[in-house]
Design an enzyme around this catalytic site. Structure first.
Site, PDB file in Angstrom:
ATOM      1  CB  THR A 112      -2.034  -0.989  -9.227  1.00 30.24           C
ATOM      2  OG1 THR A 112      -3.290  -1.660  -9.120  1.00 30.24           O
ATOM      3  CG2 THR A 112      -1.431  -0.822  -7.843  1.00 30.24           C
ATOM      4  NE  ARG A 133      -3.848   2.842  -0.571  1.00 26.37           N
ATOM      5  CZ  ARG A 133      -5.102   2.784  -0.172  1.00 26.37           C
ATOM      6  NH1 ARG A 133      -5.739   3.868   0.179  1.00 26.37           N
ATOM      7  NH2 ARG A 133      -5.740   1.630  -0.089  1.00 26.37           N
ATOM      8  CG  ASP A 187      -5.929  -7.225  -7.656  1.00 28.48           C
ATOM      9  OD1 ASP A 187      -4.890  -7.481  -7.035  1.00 28.48           O
ATOM     10  OD2 ASP A 187      -6.864  -6.566  -7.168  1.00 28.48           O
ATOM     11  CD  GLU A 194     -10.973  -1.554  -8.094  1.00 27.87           C
ATOM     12  OE1 GLU A 194     -12.135  -1.233  -7.761  1.00 27.87           O
ATOM     13  OE2 GLU A 194      -9.986  -1.390  -7.355  1.00 27.87           O
ATOM     14  CD  GLU A 205      -3.079  -0.936   0.233  1.00 30.73           C
ATOM     15  OE1 GLU A 205      -3.119   0.080  -0.473  1.00 30.73           O
ATOM     16  OE2 GLU A 205      -3.910  -1.860   0.150  1.00 30.73           O
TER      17      GLU A 205
HETATM   18  C1  DMJ Z   1      -6.537   0.630  -4.946  1.00 31.79           C
HETATM   19  O1  DMJ Z   1      -5.825   0.874  -3.792  1.00 31.79           O
HETATM   20  C2  DMJ Z   1      -5.623   0.067  -5.974  1.00 31.79           C
HETATM   21  O2  DMJ Z   1      -6.256   0.105  -7.183  1.00 31.79           O
HETATM   22  C3  DMJ Z   1      -5.278  -1.349  -5.691  1.00 31.79           C
HETATM   23  O3  DMJ Z   1      -4.493  -1.930  -6.696  1.00 31.79           O
HETATM   24  C4  DMJ Z   1      -6.528  -2.196  -5.543  1.00 31.79           C
HETATM   25  N1  DMJ Z   1      -7.690  -1.428  -5.508  1.00 31.79           N
HETATM   26  C5  DMJ Z   1      -7.707  -0.286  -4.657  1.00 31.79           C
HETATM   27  C6  DMJ Z   1      -9.010   0.428  -4.765  1.00 31.79           C
HETATM   28  O4  DMJ Z   1     -10.081  -0.426  -4.904  1.00 31.79           O
END
Ligand code: DMJ
Length: 640
Positions: free
Chosen positions: A618, A270, A399, A532, A266
């Site tokens: 992501t 982020r 994912d 998503e 995370e």
């Molecule tokens: C986000 O923090 C990122 O997209 C992560 O890869 C998975 N999905 C969450 C939000 O749903």
């Protein structure tokens, strides 16, 4: 996991939401600084005293302790006269007895003098008032902080700036589209302004309670996750005052030297992703410096027998561990497999290959492993290097591992063929075992558990529609097939929204007999402002320009505005099938980083952040394509 609070937030992990206020481990420190200082002085005087006293002992008891050379210490004494072995006392020999006496005397005097001096200083200190001592301590502290700041400002080595096209612009010609884009910008402002008023510096916002919020993925510290995550969205929307406020907070208050255990994944997607994107967009060095400082703090997580990182690391001690709920003490595929983009950029920007080596080591290790049915299980034990439970998913836990294989190739200007091959092989196996069509003709991605297909698709897996389309170019004769597959996934995910009372999608939905694209269990009916589905609409729009994707995106934006907007920001909802849903009172940082950014891009022209120059991590943080073939990574041929 029966309540929404225990279900995955961002899909790469299943952390329990910490609904209470963050706890601060320092609160038990009861001694005040000044008292500690005095104690320290007294203690040091005492130690000096004891050490000094040794020299006043009778000669016979101490002579043998002096004049030890290293060899002497390591060799036990043999008393030749008595023939006794190893009396337990180490011998002192010296050819020059007189010289030793002088040296002994000199040392004795020095210790006496030091001792006197320490006592004097201690007496002086004790004469001072509490305020004076406090002021002295404060001055010392400020000096240290100042020194640290100077160090932080030290510029990193320059590297060639990649081609940064399409940072501004994207103004739509169509009036209706322009208005929609303005509306999304207004939503961003509402989310940001309220966070600024009620949650500033906290990780997230509780828009109804109007206070800060955090979860265990960010540890126990206030690291301003929303600020860092939102920066690039603010920038591309032209919200420059807000961007400046965020930058100032990062400069003055973002501190990674905290005793706090955070999620490596995370924090990478982020914070490091957010800071790097803010750096590339704005050119402000501070973002790069902070990203590198943070990356340094994550490196100890890789100190495992296999080099597969722990899920969590303590930023101060560097101690790592895995989530208690993960199968057999395993690390999670989507967590250790979602570091590549950011780490390659870190090596590029710093000229330090360490980051690149860490992620390439993970890749090499995965390449060597057997894959049941060609599938990557979600769990891998970092001690043994063995798979845990055979569970494969394109939603939570798996994912973004697949996403980063594709994006590693795109980000390398399509030169990282190894990554592309791994992606092609992985999605071929996924298509064979996990992707099915429902009776009603909806294509869905199920989950593979120990040889059995569970016909359930998570909201998180909806991102794959965009991924298939993004990867279509490059799959040679199958490009048309993947465009089609991406469109089918988008349709299924749209259905999951359309079949609810609120027109917002549930956390996961089933395909079971007559049930299609609908959540069955109460604990799967929530919507937490996730991006998503809108992300997939945006990729589909960019690649096809089919107006249905803008229409679907607008439907979602209106539903968010209607059901999630409250006066203190935006909140998730607990049941998308109820027309009067309860709010969960959390404004997730990814709502500002991703959901609103993808919506804004959906109503912008393609010249804003064009996909042949930018690759989105992501968390929707855009990073430029590195045309490495024409670039020297400063001092690092290894990184090429
Ligand atoms: C986000 O923090 C990122 O997209 C992560 O890869 C998975 N999905 C969450 C939000 O749903």
């Amino acid at each position: 996991m029966t309540t929404p609070a225990l279900l995955p937030l961002s899909g790469r992990r299943i952390p329990p939401l910490n609904l209470g206020p963050p706890s601060f481990p320092h609160h038990r420190a009861t001694l005040r600084l000044s008292e500690k200082f005095i104690l320290l002085l007294i203690l040091s005087a005492f130690i000096t005293l004891c050490f000094g006293a040794f020299f006043f002992l009778p000669d016979s008891s101490k002579h043998k302790r002096f004049d030890l050379g290293l060899e002497d210490v390591l060799i036990p004494h043999v008393d030749a006269g008595k023939g006794a072995k190893n009396s337990g006392v180490f011998l002192i020999h010296g050819p020059d007895e007189h010289g030793h006496r002088e040296e002994e005397e000199r040392l004795r005097n020095k210790i006496r003098a030091d001792h006197e001096k320490a006592l004097e200083e201690a007496k002086e200190k004790l004469k001072k008032s509490r305020e004076e001592i406090r002021a002295e301590i404060q001055t010392e502290k400020s000096k240290v902080v100042q020194e640290m700041k100077m160090k932080e400002k030290k510029p990193l080595p320059p590297v060639p700036v990649p081609n940064l096209l399409g940072i501004n612009g994207g103004d739509p010609e169509d009036n209706d589209i322009r208005k929609k884009r303005e509306k999304i910008k207004e939503m961003m402002k509402h989310a940001w302004d309220n966070y600024k008023i009620y949650g500033w510096g906290h990780n997230e916002l509780r828009p109804i309670a109007r206070k800060g919020h955090s979860t265990n993925i960010f540890g126990s510290s206030q690291m301003g996750a929303t600020i860092v995550d939102a920066l690039d969205t603010l920038y591309i929307m032209g919200l420059h005052d807000e961007f400046r406020d965020g930058k100032k907070w990062i400069e003055d208050s973002l501190d990674f030297s905290v005793n706090s255990e955070v999620s490596v994944f995370e924090v990478n997607i982020r914070f490091i992703g957010g800071l790097l994107a803010a750096y590339y967009l704005s050119g402000e060095e501070i973002f790069k410096i902070k990203a590198v400082q943070l990356a340094e703090k994550l490196l100890p997580a890789f100190n495992t027998p296999t080099g597969i990182p722990w899920a969590m690391v303590n930023l101060k001690s560097g101690v790592g561990r895995n989530w208690g709920w993960a199968s057999a003490g395993s690390s999670i595929l989507a967590e250790f497999g979602t570091l590549h983009m950011e780490f390659v950029h870190l090596s590029y920007l710093t000229g330090n290959p360490v980051y690149y080596k860490k992620v390439m080591h993970i890749r090499k290790l995965l390449q060597k492993m057997d894959r049941p049915n060609g599938l990557y299980p979600n769990y891998l034990n970092p001690r043994t290097g063995r798979w845990g439970q055979y569970h494969t998913s394109v939603g939570g836990l798996g994912d973004s591992f697949y996403e980063y294989l594709l994006k590693a190739w795109l980000m390398s200007d399509k030169t990282d063929h190894e990554a592309r091959k791994m992606y092609d092989d992985a999605i071929e196996a996924i298509e064979k075992h996990l992707i099915k069509k429902s009776r009603g003709g909806l294509t869905f991605i199920g989950e593979w558990k120990n040889g059995h297909l569970e016909k359930k698709m998570g909201h998180l897996a909806c991102f794959a529609g965009g991924m298939f389309v993004l990867g279509a170019d490059g799959s040679k004769d199958k490009a048309g097939h993947y465009l089609e597959l991406g469109a089918e996934i988008a349709r299924t995910c749209h259905e999951s929204y359309d079949r609810t009372a609120l027109k917002l999608g549930p956390e996961s939905f089933k395909f079971d007999g007559a049930v299609e694209a609908v959540a069955v269990r109460q604990a799967e009916k929530y919507y937490i402002l996730r991006p998503e589905v809108i992300e997939t609409y945006w990729y589909l729009w960019r690649f096809t320009h089919d107006p249905r994707y803008r229409q679907w995106g607008w439907e979602a934006a209106l539903a968010i505005e209607k059901h999630c907007r409250v006066s203190g920001g935006f909140s998730g909802v607990k049941d998308v099938y109820s027309s009067t849903p309860a709010h969960d009172d959390v404004q997730q940082s990814f709502f500002l980083a991703e959901t609103l950014k993808y919506l804004y891009l959906l109503f912008s022209g393609d010249d804003l952040l064009p996909l042949d120059h930018w690759v989105f991590n992501t968390e929707a943080h855009p990073l430029p394509v590195l045309h490495l073939a024409n670039t020297t990574l400063s001092g690092n041929p290894a990184v090429r």
